[in-house]
Design an enzyme around this catalytic site. Structure first.
Site, PDB file in Angstrom:
ATOM      1  N   ARG A 121      52.154  31.372  35.459  1.00 34.54           N
ATOM      2  CA  ARG A 121      53.008  31.582  34.197  1.00 34.54           C
ATOM      3  C   ARG A 121      54.082  32.457  34.446  1.00 34.54           C
ATOM      4  O   ARG A 121      54.027  33.567  34.996  1.00 34.54           O
ATOM      5  CB  ARG A 121      52.019  32.194  33.068  1.00 34.54           C
ATOM      6  CG  ARG A 121      52.769  32.733  31.846  1.00 34.54           C
ATOM      7  CD  ARG A 121      52.164  33.008  30.639  1.00 34.54           C
ATOM      8  NE  ARG A 121      51.634  32.000  29.873  1.00 34.54           N
ATOM      9  CZ  ARG A 121      51.111  32.010  28.752  1.00 34.54           C
ATOM     10  NH1 ARG A 121      51.378  33.075  27.869  1.00 34.54           N
ATOM     11  NH2 ARG A 121      50.459  30.928  28.058  1.00 34.54           N
ATOM     12  N   ARG A 139      42.146  23.808  24.379  1.00 32.54           N
ATOM     13  CA  ARG A 139      42.666  24.372  25.756  1.00 32.54           C
ATOM     14  C   ARG A 139      41.729  24.325  26.853  1.00 32.54           C
ATOM     15  O   ARG A 139      41.801  23.907  28.016  1.00 32.54           O
ATOM     16  CB  ARG A 139      43.509  25.748  25.656  1.00 32.54           C
ATOM     17  CG  ARG A 139      44.606  25.665  24.693  1.00 32.54           C
ATOM     18  CD  ARG A 139      45.738  25.058  25.083  1.00 32.54           C
ATOM     19  NE  ARG A 139      46.208  25.815  26.247  1.00 32.54           N
ATOM     20  CZ  ARG A 139      46.854  26.711  26.540  1.00 32.54           C
ATOM     21  NH1 ARG A 139      47.403  27.385  25.672  1.00 32.54           N
ATOM     22  NH2 ARG A 139      47.412  27.068  28.075  1.00 32.54           N
ATOM     23  N   HIS A 153      55.487  23.917  28.761  1.00 34.20           N
ATOM     24  CA  HIS A 153      53.670  24.057  28.839  1.00 34.20           C
ATOM     25  C   HIS A 153      52.702  22.893  28.417  1.00 34.20           C
ATOM     26  O   HIS A 153      52.290  22.544  27.410  1.00 34.20           O
ATOM     27  CB  HIS A 153      53.757  24.981  27.269  1.00 34.20           C
ATOM     28  CG  HIS A 153      52.444  25.839  27.306  1.00 34.20           C
ATOM     29  ND1 HIS A 153      51.514  26.077  28.509  1.00 34.20           N
ATOM     30  CD2 HIS A 153      51.864  26.751  26.306  1.00 34.20           C
ATOM     31  CE1 HIS A 153      50.695  26.811  28.195  1.00 34.20           C
ATOM     32  NE2 HIS A 153      50.680  27.476  26.696  1.00 34.20           N
ATOM     33  N   CYS A 187      50.697  26.278  18.431  1.00 37.53           N
ATOM     34  CA  CYS A 187      49.879  26.840  19.634  1.00 37.53           C
ATOM     35  C   CYS A 187      49.265  28.401  19.547  1.00 37.53           C
ATOM     36  O   CYS A 187      48.380  28.562  20.502  1.00 37.53           O
ATOM     37  CB  CYS A 187      51.032  26.516  20.722  1.00 37.53           C
ATOM     38  SG  CYS A 187      52.303  27.632  20.698  1.00 37.53           S
ATOM     39  N   ASP A 220      55.866  26.715  16.308  1.00 36.68           N
ATOM     40  CA  ASP A 220      55.563  27.783  17.147  1.00 36.68           C
ATOM     41  C   ASP A 220      56.634  28.897  16.792  1.00 36.68           C
ATOM     42  O   ASP A 220      57.462  28.869  15.895  1.00 36.68           O
ATOM     43  CB  ASP A 220      56.003  27.184  18.382  1.00 36.68           C
ATOM     44  CG  ASP A 220      55.602  28.324  19.645  1.00 36.68           C
ATOM     45  OD1 ASP A 220      55.089  29.240  19.549  1.00 36.68           O
ATOM     46  OD2 ASP A 220      56.473  28.104  20.502  1.00 36.68           O
ATOM     47  N   GLN A 248      49.391  23.391  27.006  1.00 43.11           N
ATOM     48  CA  GLN A 248      49.148  23.264  25.479  1.00 43.11           C
ATOM     49  C   GLN A 248      49.539  21.845  25.093  1.00 43.11           C
ATOM     50  O   GLN A 248      48.507  21.383  24.352  1.00 43.11           O
ATOM     51  CB  GLN A 248      50.190  24.159  25.264  1.00 43.11           C
ATOM     52  CG  GLN A 248      50.451  24.189  23.675  1.00 43.11           C
ATOM     53  CD  GLN A 248      49.032  25.107  23.187  1.00 43.11           C
ATOM     54  OE1 GLN A 248      48.882  25.988  23.608  1.00 43.11           O
ATOM     55  NE2 GLN A 248      48.459  24.362  22.252  1.00 43.11           N
TER      56      GLN A 248
END
Ligand code: CP
Ligand code: NVA
Length: 333
Positions: A126, A316, A153, A288, A248, A156
């Site tokens: 990340r 996830r 991402h 998310c 988001d 996700q």
């Protein structure tokens, strides 16, 4: 293996009859490079692993393998779901905060990647720039999985596809409307929709639009799958007749200094009851997470009966277990 009416090859080899043929590649850096049949295969594996008894044969599937997680930003879901997923598959996970390894004292990324490759079987990274993630992948001799960058991402978005598939029973032909900042989540949703034939409408201010290169390449993919990618500054137009409403945060990690201007610019794109009213009556709501109630989404929508955000967060785990089996070289089933 068959899903959504398409036959899914068992191995990583390209299927000669599939127009999206291609191998998985060493790394998962973006969805764009994952062939369509592999996206569908990952969803199928995730469903099987989700349904698999625990303990059962999956519980030793990755026995003896160790996954490293190098995180330069905070995380709840990504970190814990990868660690738990690795444990549930019989492997081990090591969290390596970038502040606590010699990287923070000037050891080069290349040396770190090469050394870790001698100990580990895969890395989740990340970071900020997509180019930093690409550097990890270039130097590491083990698979590198994108655990979120400023640009994308993919884990996700795969979990999001699984959640829509479970709730709606299909993906192709559905309309997903994303409201707000055209950020990493929006970019990966565009790529995901293009892969599976799902229409993606982004409602965002012109200055906060998704990445133009991703839009362009996804439109080419969309032409093959029947998907459409629409970008509009009108939130109502984006949300109209949507099957899925998604938003988001307005200020992503690393953008804290822009918070005040973002709150103003993005306010018209809040996912609230008024936007829900123009979507399909049974539209599902995704986010998310983490969420900021009262900013990008109202509490009544996030916590309301059409919200599937906890299923989404759970998925996830299942999708990443599928990713681990595929990229760490022990394909499931
Ligand atoms: N959605 C998501 O990636 O959450 P975390 O930042 O908690 O990992
Ligand atoms: N766009 C958000 C996603 C968090 C999971 C961020 O990058 O901070």
């Amino acid at each position: 293996m068959t899903i959504l009416g398409q036959s899914i090859p068992k191995t990583h080899l390209p299927s000669p009859s599939d127009s999206s043929s291609g191998g998985l590649g060493k790394d998962l850096l973006t969805l764009e490079t994952v062939p369509r049949h592999h996206v569908l295969r990952l969803l199928q594996i995730a469903r099987e692993l989700k349904a698999a008894p625990r303990p059962g044969r999956a519980s030793q599937w990755l026995s003896g393998l160790t996954l490293g997680l190098i995180f330069e930003k905070p995380s709840t879901r990504t970190r814990v779901s990868f660690e738990a997923g690795m444990n549930q598959l019989g492997g081990q996970a090591l969290f390596l905060s970038s502040e606590n390894i010699q990287l923070s004292r000037g050891e080069s990324l290349a040396d770190t990647a090469l050394v870790l490759s001698r100990y580990l079987d895969g890395l989740v990274v990340r970071t900020f720039e997509q180019s930093t993630l690409e550097a990890w992948a270039r130097h590491a001799t083990i698979p590198v999985i994108n655990g979120l960058t400023d640009l994308s991402h993919p884990c996700q978005a795969l979990a999001d596809l699984l959640t829509v598939l479970e709730h709606k029973g299909s993906l192709k032909g559905l309309k997903l409307a994303y409201l707000g900042d055209g950020n990493n989540i929006a970019n990966s949703l565009i790529e995901a929709g293009a892969k599976v034939g799902m229409h993606v409408a982004i409602g965002c201010p012109p200055n906060y639009a998704p990445d133009p290169t991703i839009i362009e390449s996804s439109r080419k993919e969309a032409a093959q799958t029947g998907a459409t990618i629409d970008i509009t500054s009108d939130p109502v137009e984006a949300a109209r007749n949507a099957d899925v409403l998604y938003t988001d945060v307005w200020t992503s990690m690393g953008q804290e200094e822009e918070q005040a201007q973002r709150l103003t610019a993005l306010a018209p794109y809040q996912l609230n009851e008024s936007l829900m009213a123009v979507a399909k009556p049974d539209a599902m709501v995704l986010h998310c997470l983490p969420a900021h109630r009262g900013e990008e989404i109202t509490a009544s929508v996030l916590d309301g009966p059409q919200s599937a955000v906890l299923d989404q967060a759970e998925n996830r785990l299942h999708v990443q277990k599928a990713i681990l089996t595929e990229w760490l070289g022990r394909p499931w089933s």
